[in-house]
Design an enzyme around this catalytic site. Structure first.
Site, short mmCIF file in Angstrom:
data_model
loop_
_atom_site.label_atom_id
_atom_site.label_comp_id
_atom_site.label_asym_id
_atom_site.label_seq_id
_atom_site.Cartn_x
_atom_site.Cartn_y
_atom_site.Cartn_z
N HIS A 34 36.72 47.86 31.94
CA HIS A 34 37.90 48.60 31.55
C HIS A 34 38.04 49.73 32.48
O HIS A 34 38.79 51.12 32.16
CB HIS A 34 37.74 49.05 30.12
CG HIS A 34 37.81 48.13 29.14
ND1 HIS A 34 38.99 47.50 28.90
CD2 HIS A 34 36.80 47.23 28.67
CE1 HIS A 34 38.96 46.62 28.09
NE2 HIS A 34 37.68 46.31 27.79
N THR A 35 37.85 49.45 33.85
CA THR A 35 38.27 50.45 34.85
C THR A 35 39.25 49.83 35.87
O THR A 35 39.84 50.67 36.39
CB THR A 35 37.17 51.02 35.47
OG1 THR A 35 36.18 49.85 36.10
CG2 THR A 35 36.06 51.67 34.80
N GLY A 121 37.19 31.49 26.40
CA GLY A 121 37.19 32.74 25.57
C GLY A 121 35.66 33.55 25.28
O GLY A 121 35.75 34.32 24.18
N ALA A 122 34.87 33.13 26.06
CA ALA A 122 33.50 33.90 25.83
C ALA A 122 33.39 35.13 26.60
O ALA A 122 32.27 35.86 26.61
CB ALA A 122 32.42 32.76 26.21
N SER A 127 39.61 32.11 32.01
CA SER A 127 40.82 31.69 32.16
C SER A 127 41.35 32.10 33.72
O SER A 127 42.22 31.41 34.45
CB SER A 127 41.73 32.69 31.44
OG SER A 127 41.35 33.94 31.28
N ASP A 171 38.71 39.63 37.35
CA ASP A 171 38.25 38.61 37.55
C ASP A 171 38.86 37.52 38.42
O ASP A 171 38.04 36.68 38.98
CB ASP A 171 38.67 37.87 35.87
CG ASP A 171 38.23 38.75 34.98
OD1 ASP A 171 37.28 39.60 35.24
OD2 ASP A 171 38.28 38.56 33.70
N TYR A 221 42.56 44.88 23.47
CA TYR A 221 42.36 45.01 25.02
C TYR A 221 43.91 45.68 25.21
O TYR A 221 43.84 46.61 26.01
CB TYR A 221 42.44 43.57 25.66
CG TYR A 221 42.26 43.73 27.15
CD1 TYR A 221 40.96 43.76 27.80
CD2 TYR A 221 43.40 43.89 27.91
CE1 TYR A 221 40.88 43.95 29.22
CE2 TYR A 221 43.43 43.96 29.39
CZ TYR A 221 42.17 43.96 30.11
OH TYR A 221 42.05 44.24 31.32
C1 GLA Z 1 38.91 41.33 31.28
C2 GLA Z 1 40.08 41.50 32.33
C3 GLA Z 1 39.66 42.29 33.54
C4 GLA Z 1 39.22 43.55 33.23
C5 GLA Z 1 38.04 43.37 32.21
C6 GLA Z 1 37.21 44.56 31.55
O1 GLA Z 1 38.07 40.62 31.90
O2 GLA Z 1 40.49 40.20 32.59
O3 GLA Z 1 40.75 42.50 34.21
O4 GLA Z 1 39.88 44.53 32.58
O5 GLA Z 1 38.38 42.78 30.93
O6 GLA Z 1 36.52 45.23 32.52
#
Ligand code: GLA
Length: 387
Positions: A34-35, A121-122, A127, A171, A221
């Site tokens: 979450h950064t 989804g885990a 995705s 990701d 989220y």
């Molecule tokens: C998911 C999102 C990423 C990131 C993480 C939390 O995986 O796709 O962009 O924000 O959550 O770090």
């Protein structure tokens, strides 16, 4: 992962071998959650579990896509790019096609097969792997190439615009740029990446699925993203030099505290302390300090649990039970949270004990918990191209 399943399953279904097979890895994030959407730092690695995409060009004006995990075929018209409502997963495929077209890569009619061993989804970025796999397969069918950052950005856009998931860049960037035996330090403001050799000595990284299914398109989220945006807008009024939460270092937190309510302050404190932990963790990994790295993982989890409130009871229980095992250096949620997977840094000699500990944690679905070791793996790539 072997190419055999895609090759051998494609032909009986579509009557011909595929023109191209792509492997796109899932990921764990070692630290820095979450950064990314606040211009911060993250340290993910690609894992040795991947989405496989096999594809063959046809003369039709549509894509027929078979998904192994959903055991379903969806048809996507190249005229309308409309998503099959009965197959919501196909929005990721349609989204990538639409974004390729925006980049002047005209998608071809094709048959697609999607499989692999990243559970959807885990929290292992299935995705992003799907998007990158589909994009690389279509680029190959169209004999086109895109630079890596452009490819990651296009896939993120597909996820944001077409799947309604307000994700950051971590990701997709990890999926296109990771390197075996390395973690990737990503500065999500400059998009600079640095490969950090990941030699954990006698320790291993393990993953345990909490069984709680998370979705980046889900409410938690998106709410956290909005809270970060509101906190930023407030802080920018106090100090116009703050243009992203990345500009808020730990040292400025107490001064800024009076400007924010308690909830928003905690969100910002998580981002500031987490960015600092990522830098420290990259240093600990580089100097082979497994214990320090493990301690940072655990404090990251505490911050995500208490300040960012992105965890859940099932995930916290797993982290607690793993942390109580002798030989476990650290444990934390990984990725978007609100369910999903837990990772831990475990001495190889303690793997059996750790596995027994997680089996003892009650699982709401009643099935046995699986703990598996993951290895830092290579980025997405075309495995075979017969076209
Ligand atoms: C998911 C999102 C990423 C990131 C993480 C939390 O995986 O796709 O962009 O924000 O959550 O770090």
């Amino acid at each position: 992962m072997a190419t055999a399943p895609a090759l051998s399953d494609f032909e009986p279904r579509f009557g011909h071998p595929p023109d191209v097979v792509v492997q796109a890895p899932g990921r764990i994030n070692l630290i820095g959650d979450h950064t990314d959407y606040s211009g911060g730092l993250v340290l993910p690695m690609a894992i040795d579990r991947a989405v496989l995409v096999a594809a063959r060009a046809t003369s039709a004006r549509c894509l027929d896509v078979y998904s192994v995990p959903f055991d379903q075929t969806a048809r996507i018209s190249l005229e309308t790019m409309e998503v099959d409502r009965a197959a919501p997963w196909s929005c990721y495929v349609a989204g990538v096609l639409a974004m390729l077209r925006r980049q002047h890569v005209e998608p071809r009619g094709a048959e697609f097969w999607i499989g692999g061993d990243v559970p959807p989804g885990a929290g292992l970025a299935s995705s992003a792997a799907l998007e990158v796999g589909v994009a690389l397969a279509m680029l190959s069918l169209a004999s086109k190439k895109l630079p890596r950052v452009a490819l990651a950005t296009l896939c993120r856009q597909a996820e944001q615009e077409c799947a309604g998931a307000p994700c950051g860049i971590m990701d997709q960037l990890c999926c296109v740029s990771a390197r075996a035996d390395h973690a990737m330090l990503i500065d999500c403001r400059s998009m600079m990446t640095q490969q950090v050799p990941l030699d954990l000595g006698e320790a291993a990284l393990v993953v345990v699925d909490s069984g709680v299914r998370h979705s980046i398109a889900g409410a938690g989220y998106a709410r956290r993203r909005r809270e970060c945006a509101v906190a930023l807008a407030t802080l920018a009024q106090v100090d116009p030099r703050i243009t992203s939460l990345r500009d808020v270092g730990e040292g400025r937190l107490s001064k800024l505290r009076p400007s924010l309510d308690e909830t928003l302050f905690r969100r910002v404190r998580h981002v500031a302390t987490e960015n600092a932990r990522v830098v420290e963790a990259a240093g600990a990994i580089s100097s082979g300090d497994v214990e320090r790295f493990g301690r940072l993982m655990t404090s990251s989890h505490v911050s995500l649990r208490d300040d960012f409130q992105a965890s859940c009871v099932e995930v916290d229980d797993l982290v607690a039970s793993l942390s109580a095992v002798k030989g476990v250096h650290g444990a934390r949620m990984t990725g978007g949270g609100f369910g999903g997977c837990v990772i831990a840094l475990v001495d190889r000699a303690a793997l059996e004990r750790a596995s027994a500990a997680v089996r003892g944690v009650p699982n709401s679905r009643g099935d046995a918990r699986e703990m598996f070791v993951v290895r830092p793996s290579d980025a997405a790539r075309v495995l075979s191209n017969d076209g």
